[in-house]
Design a protein around this motif. Structure first.
Motif, PDB file in Angstrom:
ATOM      1  N   ALA A  45       0.903  -1.309   0.041  1.00 33.45           N
ATOM      2  CA  ALA A  45      -0.043  -0.167   0.102  1.00 33.45           C
ATOM      3  C   ALA A  45       1.056   1.196  -0.038  1.00 33.45           C
ATOM      4  O   ALA A  45       1.069   2.166   0.903  1.00 33.45           O
ATOM      5  N   LEU A  46       1.518   1.577  -1.135  1.00 34.58           N
ATOM      6  CA  LEU A  46       2.453   2.609  -1.022  1.00 34.58           C
ATOM      7  C   LEU A  46       1.675   4.042  -0.942  1.00 34.58           C
ATOM      8  O   LEU A  46       0.819   4.164  -1.458  1.00 34.58           O
ATOM      9  N   GLU A  47       2.356   4.626  -0.102  1.00 39.54           N
ATOM     10  CA  GLU A  47       1.827   6.007   0.001  1.00 39.54           C
ATOM     11  C   GLU A  47       2.677   7.324  -0.725  1.00 39.54           C
ATOM     12  O   GLU A  47       2.089   8.122  -1.039  1.00 39.54           O
ATOM     13  N   LEU A  48       3.785   6.906  -1.010  1.00 47.33           N
ATOM     14  CA  LEU A  48       4.777   7.779  -2.031  1.00 47.33           C
ATOM     15  C   LEU A  48       5.535   7.241  -2.869  1.00 47.33           C
ATOM     16  O   LEU A  48       6.293   6.389  -2.448  1.00 47.33           O
ATOM     17  N   VAL A  49       5.569   7.384  -3.986  1.00 48.32           N
ATOM     18  CA  VAL A  49       6.530   6.821  -4.962  1.00 48.32           C
ATOM     19  C   VAL A  49       6.935   8.067  -6.005  1.00 48.32           C
ATOM     20  O   VAL A  49       6.288   9.072  -6.309  1.00 48.32           O
ATOM     21  N   PHE A  50       8.057   8.271  -5.825  1.00 43.57           N
ATOM     22  CA  PHE A  50       8.762   9.528  -6.482  1.00 43.57           C
ATOM     23  C   PHE A  50      10.235   9.157  -7.239  1.00 43.57           C
ATOM     24  O   PHE A  50      10.949   8.252  -6.619  1.00 43.57           O
ATOM     25  N   PRO A  51      10.370   9.223  -8.370  1.00 42.52           N
ATOM     26  CA  PRO A  51       9.344  10.034  -9.299  1.00 42.52           C
ATOM     27  C   PRO A  51       8.396   9.162  -9.796  1.00 42.52           C
ATOM     28  O   PRO A  51       8.735   8.124 -10.110  1.00 42.52           O
ATOM     29  N   ASP A  52       7.477  10.073 -10.488  1.00 43.94           N
ATOM     30  CA  ASP A  52       6.402   9.353 -11.217  1.00 43.94           C
ATOM     31  C   ASP A  52       7.376   8.812 -12.488  1.00 43.94           C
ATOM     32  O   ASP A  52       7.712   9.613 -13.035  1.00 43.94           O
ATOM     33  N   MET A  53       7.091   7.534 -12.898  1.00 43.74           N
ATOM     34  CA  MET A  53       7.749   7.125 -14.089  1.00 43.74           C
ATOM     35  C   MET A  53       7.172   7.286 -15.273  1.00 43.74           C
ATOM     36  O   MET A  53       7.629   6.833 -16.513  1.00 43.74           O
ATOM     37  N   THR A  54       6.201   8.207 -15.651  1.00 38.09           N
ATOM     38  CA  THR A  54       5.572   8.488 -16.711  1.00 38.09           C
ATOM     39  C   THR A  54       6.414   9.571 -17.407  1.00 38.09           C
ATOM     40  O   THR A  54       6.040   9.806 -18.827  1.00 38.09           O
ATOM     41  N   GLN A  55       7.058  10.101 -16.938  1.00 37.11           N
ATOM     42  CA  GLN A  55       8.156  11.004 -17.583  1.00 37.11           C
ATOM     43  C   GLN A  55       9.429  10.607 -17.598  1.00 37.11           C
ATOM     44  O   GLN A  55       9.871  10.261 -16.504  1.00 37.11           O
ATOM     45  N   ALA A  56       9.989  10.470 -18.894  1.00 40.36           N
ATOM     46  CA  ALA A  56      11.532   9.961 -18.881  1.00 40.36           C
ATOM     47  C   ALA A  56      12.413  11.029 -18.433  1.00 40.36           C
ATOM     48  O   ALA A  56      12.065  11.971 -19.055  1.00 40.36           O
ATOM     49  N   SER A  57      12.991  10.680 -17.702  1.00 40.44           N
ATOM     50  CA  SER A  57      14.290  11.786 -17.205  1.00 40.44           C
ATOM     51  C   SER A  57      15.421  10.841 -16.623  1.00 40.44           C
ATOM     52  O   SER A  57      15.170   9.873 -15.732  1.00 40.44           O
TER      53      SER A  57
END
Length: 148
Positions: A45-57
């Protein structure tokens, strides 16, 4: 025990009570490919995932790293930069105080919370890893909370 998937490398993971902090890397992580991701919350039950992997960087655009030197020991940390918030995952040992591992959260440069590991962490935090991943050196040296 980590939030990393089977095909990912566990760079850091430990329990901070009922929650787990993990840093996961893609198998192809290098200075120009792959990803490094901070994950926090209860198992499943993740509360925070950083960064969002929808942007490639590249990881170097949102993570800084540094090794630490102490009498009779040393360590290292990763600083994930998310706007005003920073998540600093650290692992160190020193003569007189022993191992210190965990995650510190800062907002606008001020410590908000420091969560120490309750177990021995899985950790790959090292100069060799930082160089292989092409991570820039942290411009602000992190002081482990409680080591005044």
């Amino acid at each position: 025990e980590s939030h990393c998937r089977a095909q990912e490398h566990i760079i850091f993971s430990c329990s901070v009570g009922k929650k787990t902090v993990s840093v996961c890397a893609s198998a192809d992580l290098s200075a120009t490919t792959g990803y490094l991701q901070y994950r926090f919350g209860p198992k499943g039950a993740l509360e925070l995932v950083f960064p969002d992997m929808t942007q490639a960087s590249t990881a170097a655009s949102y993570v800084q790293a540094r090794t630490l030197m102490f009498a009779g020991g040393g360590g290292g940390y990763l600083r994930f930069i998310n706007g005003a918030h920073q998540y600093i995952v650290y692992s160190a040992i020193g003569k007189g105080w022993g191992p210190k591992d965990g995650v510190a959260v800062e907002r606008n440069g001020q410590l908000v919370v420091n969560l120490e590991c309750r177990d021995v962490p899985l950790s790959e935090l090292s100069e060799e890893f930082f160089n292989r991943a092409g991570l820039p050196a942290d411009r602000h040296e992190f002081q482990i909370p409680g080591l005044d």
